[in-house]
Design a protein around this motif. Structure first.
Motif, PDB file in Angstrom:
ATOM      1  N   LEU A  95       0.968  -1.169  -0.147  1.00 24.67           N
ATOM      2  CA  LEU A  95      -0.012   0.043   0.029  1.00 24.67           C
ATOM      3  C   LEU A  95       0.810   1.268  -0.133  1.00 24.67           C
ATOM      4  O   LEU A  95       0.765   2.303  -0.676  1.00 24.67           O
ATOM      5  CB  LEU A  95      -0.788  -0.031   1.334  1.00 24.67           C
ATOM      6  N   GLN A  96       2.058   1.356   0.786  1.00 23.93           N
ATOM      7  CA  GLN A  96       2.845   2.349   0.795  1.00 23.93           C
ATOM      8  C   GLN A  96       3.640   2.610  -0.544  1.00 23.93           C
ATOM      9  O   GLN A  96       3.645   3.841  -1.015  1.00 23.93           O
ATOM     10  CB  GLN A  96       4.053   2.258   1.771  1.00 23.93           C
ATOM     11  N   ALA A  97       4.023   1.693  -1.388  1.00 25.46           N
ATOM     12  CA  ALA A  97       4.402   1.744  -2.514  1.00 25.46           C
ATOM     13  C   ALA A  97       3.438   2.050  -3.824  1.00 25.46           C
ATOM     14  O   ALA A  97       3.450   2.918  -4.499  1.00 25.46           O
ATOM     15  CB  ALA A  97       4.919   0.382  -3.214  1.00 25.46           C
ATOM     16  N   GLN A  98       2.109   1.872  -3.603  1.00 30.69           N
ATOM     17  CA  GLN A  98       0.981   2.431  -4.446  1.00 30.69           C
ATOM     18  C   GLN A  98       0.611   3.625  -4.060  1.00 30.69           C
ATOM     19  O   GLN A  98       0.496   4.393  -5.117  1.00 30.69           O
ATOM     20  CB  GLN A  98      -0.271   1.418  -4.041  1.00 30.69           C
ATOM     21  N   ILE A  99       0.907   4.151  -2.744  1.00 28.79           N
ATOM     22  CA  ILE A  99       0.508   5.389  -2.505  1.00 28.79           C
ATOM     23  C   ILE A  99       1.873   6.211  -3.188  1.00 28.79           C
ATOM     24  O   ILE A  99       1.583   7.536  -3.495  1.00 28.79           O
ATOM     25  CB  ILE A  99       0.588   5.840  -0.938  1.00 28.79           C
ATOM     26  N   ALA A 100       2.947   5.857  -3.004  1.00 27.20           N
ATOM     27  CA  ALA A 100       4.185   6.602  -3.426  1.00 27.20           C
ATOM     28  C   ALA A 100       4.152   6.630  -5.272  1.00 27.20           C
ATOM     29  O   ALA A 100       4.268   7.757  -5.737  1.00 27.20           O
ATOM     30  CB  ALA A 100       5.336   6.022  -3.095  1.00 27.20           C
ATOM     31  N   PHE A 101       3.410   5.636  -5.911  1.00 27.07           N
ATOM     32  CA  PHE A 101       3.572   5.840  -7.227  1.00 27.07           C
ATOM     33  C   PHE A 101       2.281   6.823  -7.577  1.00 27.07           C
ATOM     34  O   PHE A 101       2.520   7.740  -8.439  1.00 27.07           O
ATOM     35  CB  PHE A 101       3.095   4.356  -7.702  1.00 27.07           C
ATOM     36  N   LEU A 102       1.214   6.735  -7.045  1.00 31.36           N
ATOM     37  CA  LEU A 102       0.017   7.578  -7.390  1.00 31.36           C
ATOM     38  C   LEU A 102       0.406   8.949  -7.007  1.00 31.36           C
ATOM     39  O   LEU A 102       0.081   9.948  -7.627  1.00 31.36           O
ATOM     40  CB  LEU A 102      -1.113   7.134  -6.137  1.00 31.36           C
ATOM     41  N   GLN A 103       1.269   9.264  -5.988  1.00 30.69           N
ATOM     42  CA  GLN A 103       1.729  10.680  -5.751  1.00 30.69           C
ATOM     43  C   GLN A 103       2.659  11.081  -6.496  1.00 30.69           C
ATOM     44  O   GLN A 103       2.463  12.183  -7.147  1.00 30.69           O
ATOM     45  CB  GLN A 103       2.293  10.759  -4.182  1.00 30.69           C
ATOM     46  N   GLY A 104       3.361  10.221  -7.300  1.00 30.20           N
ATOM     47  CA  GLY A 104       4.490  10.753  -8.291  1.00 30.20           C
ATOM     48  C   GLY A 104       3.719  11.107  -9.419  1.00 30.20           C
ATOM     49  O   GLY A 104       3.930  11.837 -10.338  1.00 30.20           O
ATOM     50  N   GLU A 105       2.606  10.057  -9.802  1.00 27.46           N
ATOM     51  CA  GLU A 105       1.877  10.205 -10.979  1.00 27.46           C
ATOM     52  C   GLU A 105       1.106  11.470 -10.869  1.00 27.46           C
ATOM     53  O   GLU A 105       0.954  12.275 -11.776  1.00 27.46           O
ATOM     54  CB  GLU A 105       1.010   9.111 -11.124  1.00 27.46           C
ATOM     55  N   ARG A 106       0.579  11.917  -9.609  1.00 19.84           N
ATOM     56  CA  ARG A 106      -0.067  13.297  -9.620  1.00 19.84           C
ATOM     57  C   ARG A 106       0.761  14.353  -9.717  1.00 19.84           C
ATOM     58  O   ARG A 106       0.456  15.357 -10.392  1.00 19.84           O
ATOM     59  CB  ARG A 106      -0.667  12.929  -8.212  1.00 19.84           C
ATOM     60  N   ARG A 107       2.170  14.277  -9.332  1.00 15.44           N
ATOM     61  CA  ARG A 107       3.090  15.314  -9.458  1.00 15.44           C
ATOM     62  C   ARG A 107       3.238  15.719 -10.835  1.00 15.44           C
ATOM     63  O   ARG A 107       3.461  16.578 -11.097  1.00 15.44           O
ATOM     64  CB  ARG A 107       4.218  15.016  -8.303  1.00 15.44           C
ATOM     65  N   ALA A 108       3.595  14.467 -11.557  1.00 15.38           N
ATOM     66  CA  ALA A 108       3.886  14.555 -13.007  1.00 15.38           C
ATOM     67  C   ALA A 108       2.783  15.337 -13.847  1.00 15.38           C
ATOM     68  O   ALA A 108       3.265  15.852 -14.811  1.00 15.38           O
ATOM     69  CB  ALA A 108       4.284  13.099 -13.139  1.00 15.38           C
ATOM     70  N   ARG A 109       1.506  15.100 -13.361  1.00 15.64           N
ATOM     71  CA  ARG A 109       0.490  15.661 -14.108  1.00 15.64           C
ATOM     72  C   ARG A 109       0.489  17.283 -13.858  1.00 15.64           C
ATOM     73  O   ARG A 109       0.207  18.069 -14.884  1.00 15.64           O
ATOM     74  CB  ARG A 109      -0.876  15.106 -13.820  1.00 15.64           C
ATOM     75  N   ARG A 110       0.927  17.627 -12.744  1.00 15.51           N
ATOM     76  CA  ARG A 110       1.114  19.121 -12.285  1.00 15.51           C
ATOM     77  C   ARG A 110       2.054  19.755 -13.354  1.00 15.51           C
ATOM     78  O   ARG A 110       1.972  21.190 -13.552  1.00 15.51           O
ATOM     79  CB  ARG A 110       1.186  19.335 -11.015  1.00 15.51           C
ATOM     80  N   THR A 111       3.061  19.167 -13.403  1.00 15.92           N
ATOM     81  CA  THR A 111       4.024  19.987 -14.456  1.00 15.92           C
ATOM     82  C   THR A 111       4.097  19.963 -15.858  1.00 15.92           C
ATOM     83  O   THR A 111       3.379  19.077 -16.529  1.00 15.92           O
ATOM     84  CB  THR A 111       5.412  19.423 -13.858  1.00 15.92           C
TER      85      THR A 111
END
Length: 84
Positions: free
Chosen positions: A68-84
Motif C-alpha cells: 500500500l505504501q508503494a502504491q501511494i508513492a506511485f500515485l503521488q508521483g503520478e499526480r506530481r507528474a500531471r501538475r508539471t
C-alpha cells in the motif's frame, strides 16, 4: 506450526476453549471431574501454535502495508507528474 490444527483442536462443540491434550468435559460428569485437565505439553503446543499464527498474520500485514505504501508513492508521483 501444526498445519493439521484447526479450530476443532482448541474448541469443543459448545465453543468452550479446550487446549490440545486436554480432557474436554463430558456430559454426565459431575463436579470437579467435568473440568478440563490441562497438561504442560498441551499448553505449550497451544501457545506455540498461537504465536506462530500471530507471526504469520504480522508478516502478512507488513507485506500488505509495504504494498500500500508503494502504491501511494506511485500515485503521488503520478499526480506530481500531471501538475508539471
Amino acid at each position: 506450526m501444526d498445519e493439521q490444527a484447526g479450530p476443532g483442536v482448541f474448541f469443543n462443540n459448545n465453543n468452550n476453549s479446550v487446549l490440545p491434550g486436554a480432557k474436554a468435559p463430558q456430559p454426565g460428569d459431575g463436579g470437579d471431574t467435568a473440568r478440563a485437565q490441562y497438561s504442560i505439553p498441551g499448553i505449550l503446543h497451544f501457545l506455540q501454535h498461537e504465536w506462530a499464527r500471530f507471526e504469520v498474520e504480522r508478516a502478512q500485514w507488513e507485506v500488505e502495508r509495504a504494498e500500500l505504501q508503494a502504491q501511494i508513492a506511485f500515485l503521488q508521483g503520478e499526480r506530481r507528474a500531471r501538475r508539471t
